[in-house]
Each structure stands twice: as C-alpha cells, then as structure tokens.
Design a protein around this motif. Sequence first.
Motif, PDB file in Angstrom:
ATOM      1  N   GLU A  22      43.722 -59.922 -68.856  1.00 27.43           N
ATOM      2  CA  GLU A  22      43.073 -58.971 -67.949  1.00 27.43           C
ATOM      3  C   GLU A  22      43.681 -59.032 -66.552  1.00 27.43           C
ATOM      4  OE1 GLU A  22      40.955 -56.514 -68.709  1.00 27.43           O
ATOM      5  OE2 GLU A  22      41.286 -57.155 -70.779  1.00 27.43           O
ATOM      6  N   THR A  23      44.011 -60.231 -66.095  1.00 29.27           N
ATOM      7  CA  THR A  23      44.633 -60.382 -64.782  1.00 29.27           C
ATOM      8  C   THR A  23      46.004 -59.727 -64.771  1.00 29.27           C
ATOM      9  OG1 THR A  23      43.438 -62.439 -64.385  1.00 29.27           O
ATOM     10  CG2 THR A  23      45.408 -62.055 -63.055  1.00 29.27           C
ATOM     11  N   LEU A  24      46.781 -59.930 -65.820  1.00 31.43           N
ATOM     12  CA  LEU A  24      48.113 -59.320 -65.910  1.00 31.43           C
ATOM     13  C   LEU A  24      48.023 -57.797 -65.934  1.00 31.43           C
ATOM     14  CD1 LEU A  24      49.713 -61.734 -68.514  1.00 31.43           C
ATOM     15  CD2 LEU A  24      50.238 -61.613 -66.082  1.00 31.43           C
ATOM     16  N   ILE A  25      47.081 -57.267 -66.696  1.00 30.48           N
ATOM     17  CA  ILE A  25      46.896 -55.815 -66.764  1.00 30.48           C
ATOM     18  C   ILE A  25      46.480 -55.278 -65.404  1.00 30.48           C
ATOM     19  CG2 ILE A  25      45.442 -53.987 -67.738  1.00 30.48           C
ATOM     20  CD1 ILE A  25      45.449 -55.641 -70.377  1.00 30.48           C
ATOM     21  N   GLY A  26      45.541 -55.961 -64.746  1.00 33.34           N
ATOM     22  CA  GLY A  26      45.086 -55.535 -63.424  1.00 33.34           C
ATOM     23  C   GLY A  26      46.200 -55.552 -62.401  1.00 33.34           C
ATOM     24  N   THR A  27      47.046 -56.570 -62.461  1.00 30.34           N
ATOM     25  CA  THR A  27      48.173 -56.669 -61.537  1.00 30.34           C
ATOM     26  C   THR A  27      49.146 -55.512 -61.749  1.00 30.34           C
ATOM     27  OG1 THR A  27      47.970 -59.071 -61.510  1.00 30.34           O
ATOM     28  CG2 THR A  27      50.055 -58.164 -60.759  1.00 30.34           C
ATOM     29  N   ARG A  28      49.416 -55.187 -62.994  1.00 30.06           N
ATOM     30  CA  ARG A  28      50.321 -54.061 -63.294  1.00 30.06           C
ATOM     31  C   ARG A  28      49.736 -52.747 -62.805  1.00 30.06           C
ATOM     32  NH1 ARG A  28      51.270 -56.361 -69.093  1.00 30.06           N
ATOM     33  NH2 ARG A  28      52.883 -57.883 -68.634  1.00 30.06           N
ATOM     34  N   ARG A  29      48.426 -52.560 -63.014  1.00 25.67           N
ATOM     35  CA  ARG A  29      47.776 -51.322 -62.553  1.00 25.67           C
ATOM     36  C   ARG A  29      47.832 -51.210 -61.037  1.00 25.67           C
ATOM     37  NH1 ARG A  29      42.511 -51.607 -66.472  1.00 25.67           N
ATOM     38  NH2 ARG A  29      43.525 -50.777 -68.329  1.00 25.67           N
ATOM     39  N   LEU A  30      47.579 -52.325 -60.345  1.00 22.18           N
ATOM     40  CA  LEU A  30      47.610 -52.315 -58.891  1.00 22.18           C
ATOM     41  C   LEU A  30      49.024 -52.023 -58.386  1.00 22.18           C
ATOM     42  CD1 LEU A  30      46.162 -52.656 -56.234  1.00 22.18           C
ATOM     43  CD2 LEU A  30      46.477 -55.130 -56.451  1.00 22.18           C
ATOM     44  N   ARG A  52      37.753 -48.801 -59.148  1.00 20.94           N
ATOM     45  CA  ARG A  52      39.168 -49.235 -59.103  1.00 20.94           C
ATOM     46  C   ARG A  52      39.433 -50.071 -57.859  1.00 20.94           C
ATOM     47  NH1 ARG A  52      43.289 -44.667 -59.962  1.00 20.94           N
ATOM     48  NH2 ARG A  52      44.649 -46.446 -60.309  1.00 20.94           N
ATOM     49  N   LEU A  53      38.805 -49.703 -56.735  1.00 23.76           N
ATOM     50  CA  LEU A  53      38.957 -50.488 -55.512  1.00 23.76           C
ATOM     51  C   LEU A  53      38.298 -51.860 -55.672  1.00 23.76           C
ATOM     52  CD1 LEU A  53      39.857 -50.781 -52.602  1.00 23.76           C
ATOM     53  CD2 LEU A  53      37.750 -49.588 -51.909  1.00 23.76           C
ATOM     54  N   GLU A  54      37.141 -51.901 -56.295  1.00 23.38           N
ATOM     55  CA  GLU A  54      36.458 -53.172 -56.538  1.00 23.38           C
ATOM     56  C   GLU A  54      37.295 -54.086 -57.429  1.00 23.38           C
ATOM     57  OE1 GLU A  54      32.436 -52.636 -57.931  1.00 23.38           O
ATOM     58  OE2 GLU A  54      32.014 -51.212 -56.320  1.00 23.38           O
ATOM     59  N   GLN A  55      37.912 -53.523 -58.460  1.00 23.90           N
ATOM     60  CA  GLN A  55      38.772 -54.317 -59.334  1.00 23.90           C
ATOM     61  C   GLN A  55      39.958 -54.887 -58.563  1.00 23.90           C
ATOM     62  OE1 GLN A  55      39.714 -51.445 -62.368  1.00 23.90           O
ATOM     63  NE2 GLN A  55      38.114 -52.193 -63.739  1.00 23.90           N
ATOM     64  N   ALA A  56      40.570 -54.068 -57.709  1.00 25.38           N
ATOM     65  CA  ALA A  56      41.715 -54.523 -56.926  1.00 25.38           C
ATOM     66  C   ALA A  56      41.294 -55.613 -55.940  1.00 25.38           C
ATOM     67  CB  ALA A  56      42.353 -53.352 -56.187  1.00 25.38           C
ATOM     68  N   ALA A  57      40.131 -55.467 -55.327  1.00 26.71           N
ATOM     69  CA  ALA A  57      39.641 -56.475 -54.385  1.00 26.71           C
ATOM     70  C   ALA A  57      39.355 -57.787 -55.105  1.00 26.71           C
ATOM     71  CB  ALA A  57      38.388 -55.974 -53.675  1.00 26.71           C
ATOM     72  N   SER A  58      38.803 -57.699 -56.288  1.00 21.32           N
ATOM     73  CA  SER A  58      38.526 -58.892 -57.085  1.00 21.32           C
ATOM     74  C   SER A  58      39.832 -59.584 -57.466  1.00 21.32           C
ATOM     75  CB  SER A  58      37.742 -58.512 -58.338  1.00 21.32           C
ATOM     76  OG  SER A  58      37.561 -59.619 -59.166  1.00 21.32           O
ATOM     77  N   LEU A  59      40.808 -58.811 -57.836  1.00 21.74           N
ATOM     78  CA  LEU A  59      42.110 -59.356 -58.194  1.00 21.74           C
ATOM     79  C   LEU A  59      42.752 -60.038 -56.979  1.00 21.74           C
ATOM     80  CD1 LEU A  59      44.308 -59.502 -60.433  1.00 21.74           C
ATOM     81  CD2 LEU A  59      45.207 -57.373 -59.499  1.00 21.74           C
ATOM     82  N   ALA A  60      42.658 -59.416 -55.824  1.00 22.92           N
ATOM     83  CA  ALA A  60      43.243 -59.984 -54.604  1.00 22.92           C
ATOM     84  C   ALA A  60      42.534 -61.266 -54.190  1.00 22.92           C
ATOM     85  CB  ALA A  60      43.171 -58.963 -53.465  1.00 22.92           C
ATOM     86  N   ALA A  61      41.259 -61.389 -54.507  1.00 19.97           N
ATOM     87  CA  ALA A  61      40.495 -62.586 -54.142  1.00 19.97           C
ATOM     88  C   ALA A  61      40.780 -63.762 -55.078  1.00 19.97           C
ATOM     89  CB  ALA A  61      39.004 -62.270 -54.161  1.00 19.97           C
ATOM     90  N   ASP A  62      41.375 -63.491 -56.232  1.00 21.61           N
ATOM     91  CA  ASP A  62      41.683 -64.528 -57.209  1.00 21.61           C
ATOM     92  C   ASP A  62      42.845 -65.373 -56.690  1.00 21.61           C
ATOM     93  OD1 ASP A  62      42.377 -66.098 -59.397  1.00 21.61           O
ATOM     94  OD2 ASP A  62      42.166 -64.462 -60.842  1.00 21.61           O
ATOM     95  N   ALA A  63      42.602 -66.637 -56.430  1.00 23.13           N
ATOM     96  CA  ALA A  63      43.611 -67.530 -55.855  1.00 23.13           C
ATOM     97  C   ALA A  63      44.815 -67.724 -56.775  1.00 23.13           C
ATOM     98  CB  ALA A  63      42.992 -68.880 -55.521  1.00 23.13           C
TER      99      ALA A  63
END
Length: 69
Positions: A22-30, A52-63
């Motif tokens: 899921e992280t890899l997919i989210g990174t590709r989408r972003l 979509r913005l919430e997903q991107a913010a969550s991804l960015a917060a992931d260390a």
Amino acid sequence: MAHQALLVEWGRLAGWLDGQRETLIGTRRLRSAAQEWGESGADASFLLRGGRLEQAASLAADARVALTS
C-alpha cells in the motif's frame, strides 16, 4: 523468471513487499500526481483534495517513506 525465483526463495523479501504494498502504491500515485501538476504549469485544479490529500498527508507523515521535492 529470475525475479519470480527470488521472490519464491527469499521469503523475507516477499514478506516485506507484501507488507509495504500500500505504501509503494501510494508513493507511485503521489509521484504521478506531482508530475501531472508540474506538467499542467502548477494549475490549482490539479492539486489533491479530500481523501486523496489525506492519503498523501498520511504517506508524508510515515517516517519510513522519504519523499523528495
């Protein structure tokens, strides 16, 4: 063929990939959304909104995820 053999024989790698899918997919989408925004000339209508913005913010917060500019 070699990639499949690696995944079958190296369980740790396969487990990591499954756990991070899921992280890899989210990174590709972003990355794709950022590229589209840049190609649009930074048109505000291309900015992420809502879920979509919430997903991107969550991804960015992931260390574990290193996002570049």
